[in-house]
Scaffold this active site. Structure first.
Site, PDB file in Angstrom:
ATOM      1  N   GLY A  65      34.676  36.419  35.408  1.00  9.20           N
ATOM      2  CA  GLY A  65      35.956  37.270  35.351  1.00  9.20           C
ATOM      3  C   GLY A  65      37.176  36.552  35.617  1.00  9.20           C
ATOM      4  CG  LEU A  66      39.415  33.260  38.525  1.00 10.32           C
ATOM      5  CD1 LEU A  66      40.331  34.275  38.925  1.00 10.32           C
ATOM      6  CD2 LEU A  66      39.044  32.193  39.779  1.00 10.32           C
ATOM      7  CG  ASP A  67      37.656  29.667  33.057  1.00 10.27           C
ATOM      8  OD1 ASP A  67      38.801  30.068  32.266  1.00 10.27           O
ATOM      9  OD2 ASP A  67      37.296  28.695  32.998  1.00 10.27           O
ATOM     10  CG  ASN A 113      38.744  44.488  36.562  1.00 14.30           C
ATOM     11  OD1 ASN A 113      38.328  44.505  35.102  1.00 14.30           O
ATOM     12  ND2 ASN A 113      37.906  44.194  37.353  1.00 14.30           N
ATOM     13  CG  PHE A 117      33.761  42.782  28.454  1.00 20.58           C
ATOM     14  CD1 PHE A 117      33.815  42.682  29.923  1.00 20.58           C
ATOM     15  CD2 PHE A 117      32.625  43.342  27.822  1.00 20.58           C
ATOM     16  CE1 PHE A 117      32.726  42.898  30.617  1.00 20.58           C
ATOM     17  CE2 PHE A 117      31.474  43.845  28.674  1.00 20.58           C
ATOM     18  CZ  PHE A 117      31.512  43.731  30.051  1.00 20.58           C
ATOM     19  CG  ASN A 141      29.027  37.835  32.604  1.00 18.08           C
ATOM     20  OD1 ASN A 141      29.098  38.791  31.822  1.00 18.08           O
ATOM     21  ND2 ASN A 141      28.575  38.132  33.909  1.00 18.08           N
ATOM     22  CB  SER A 177      31.739  45.651  33.105  1.00 18.09           C
ATOM     23  OG  SER A 177      33.132  45.949  32.657  1.00 18.09           O
ATOM     24  CG  ASN A 179      36.821  47.978  33.663  1.00 12.64           C
ATOM     25  OD1 ASN A 179      37.010  49.110  34.139  1.00 12.64           O
ATOM     26  ND2 ASN A 179      36.601  46.757  34.393  1.00 12.64           N
ATOM     27  CB  THR A 180      32.919  47.921  27.952  1.00  6.94           C
ATOM     28  OG1 THR A 180      33.478  46.887  27.986  1.00  6.94           O
ATOM     29  CG2 THR A 180      32.213  48.597  26.587  1.00  6.94           C
ATOM     30  CE  LYS A 219      28.585  40.384  38.204  1.00  5.66           C
ATOM     31  NZ  LYS A 219      29.886  39.410  38.040  1.00  5.66           N
ATOM     32  CG  ASN A 248      30.084  44.113  37.221  1.00  8.58           C
ATOM     33  OD1 ASN A 248      31.354  44.059  37.688  1.00  8.58           O
ATOM     34  ND2 ASN A 248      29.705  43.665  36.169  1.00  8.58           N
ATOM     35  CB  THR A 249      33.940  46.043  39.945  1.00  8.46           C
ATOM     36  OG1 THR A 249      33.693  46.540  38.677  1.00  8.46           O
ATOM     37  CG2 THR A 249      34.652  44.645  40.087  1.00  8.46           C
TER      38      THR A 249
END
Length: 348
Positions: A65-67, A113, A117, A141, A177, A179-180, A219, A248-249
């Protein structure tokens, strides 16, 4: 040096919009790396551990998620991480969700967030993975493209896997996630099984063509029930999946109710989800048994939080949101705490 500087520059970074601050931070990190100012932690032999056929110089990793686009693996590695996970990457490039899509909750040490993706696609990211100099394990990932129907998810994951697998040290299957649209449905065992079966078959082909052994991990979400965690763990053992990342979140908001930005849609990460994420570890460990590696992530923002995850049954830990709030000093603190814990836990 970088540890001392971050508290001074954080107010400036936090004055910027979230994604802009992300870009500026990485620009500064790359400059510091090129100038040799990061002072990489040199892991001692006793800090390392071998899991899934991989040698981890230490137990502290960077979460996905960061990179997202694997642009900064070497610079991040110089902060002292034992392993790095890039992504989430999808088979085809995609822009992600509409902006703004990243929100800070400083009072809670949290982020929300709804990125969706955003990434440059498997082909581009695979090329970057191939060029890295970081010596620790580098995972990737993988996720489903937003436009891919759920019934076609297995094919989409395999398409991505085949591109990145030759250049990754392990692959994490992201079905958690929020967010999808509808992605989390893929955590249901009847939907997860065909995806993992397809990826395992793709891995057989990879081994046949190159001889490369590649661990596959799953995950999971912190919002699952105990029964769901148990069912996924049983599937992991049945299919001989190599490991689990928890978690995950979360989409829950009770712990940040009333905090500015808490009403934003998306996944909540950081300190408020620590207890929720930690609760999953002993449940998963019970059903995974002792031999399936378990990576803890979620609200780990101190040495004590990292040790608590290991005590609960995790083998490795990952950080993300804590790094944004506390800076590279957090890596140093966790390494010291984990080193002391593992030393005391070793039989004499």
């Amino acid at each position: 040096m970088i540890n001392a500087l971050y508290p001074l520059i954080r107010p400036l970074l936090f004055s910027l919009e979230g994604e802009r601050a992300h870009e500026v931070t990485f620009s500064m990190l790359e400059t510091a790396h090129k100038l040799g100012l990061l002072g990489a932690h040199e892991s001692r032999p006793e800090e390392g551990v071998t899991l899934m056929g991989l040698r981890f110089p230490n137990r502290v990793g960077l979460a996905a998620g960061l990179d997202k686009n694997a642009r900064h693996i070497d610079a991040l590695g110089a902060l002292g991480f034992g392993f790095i996970e890039a992504g989430t990457v999808t088979a085809q490039p995609q822009a992600g969700n509409a902006k703004p899509r990243l929100f800070r909750l400083p009072e809670a040490g949290a982020l929300i967030n709804r990125m969706g993706f955003p990434n440059e696609g498997a082909e581009v990211i695979a090329q970057r993975l191939a060029q890295r100099r970081f010596k620790g394990p580098c995972g990737i990932n993988i996720g489903k493209n937003a436009t891919t129907p759920l019934e076609d998810a297995a094919r989409n994951y395999v398409e991505c896997f085949r591109v990145v697998a030759p250049h990754a040290d392990y692959v994490t299957v992201n079905v958690s996630s929020p967010n999808t649209a509808n992605l989390r449905q893929l955590q249901q065992v009847d939907q997860l099984r065909p995806i993992l079966d397809a990826l395992l078959e793709a891995r057989v082909q990879l081994v046949s063509s190159s001889g490369k052994q590649l661990p596959i991990l799953v995950k999971v979400s912190p919002d699952l029930s105990s029964e769901d965690f148990a069912a996924i763990a049983r599937l992991v053992r049945e299919l001989r999946i190599d490991g689990v990342i928890a978690t995950n979140t979360t989409i829950t908001r009770e712990v940040v109710k009333g905090v500015p930005n808490s009403e934003q849609q998306g996944g909540l990460s950081g300190a408020p989800i620590r207890s929720l994420a930690l609760q999953s570890i002993p449940i998963l460990r019970e059903h995974l048994g002792k031999d399936v590696p378990l990576i803890a992530v979620g609200g780990i923002d101190s040495g004590a939080a990292a040790v608590a995850a290991l005590q609960a049954g995790a083998d490795l830990i990952q950080i993300y949101t804590g790094l944004i709030y506390r800076g590279p000093k957090l890596v140093t603190e966790i390494l010291a705490a984990v080193g002391s814990f593992t030393k005391s836990a070793r039989p004499t």
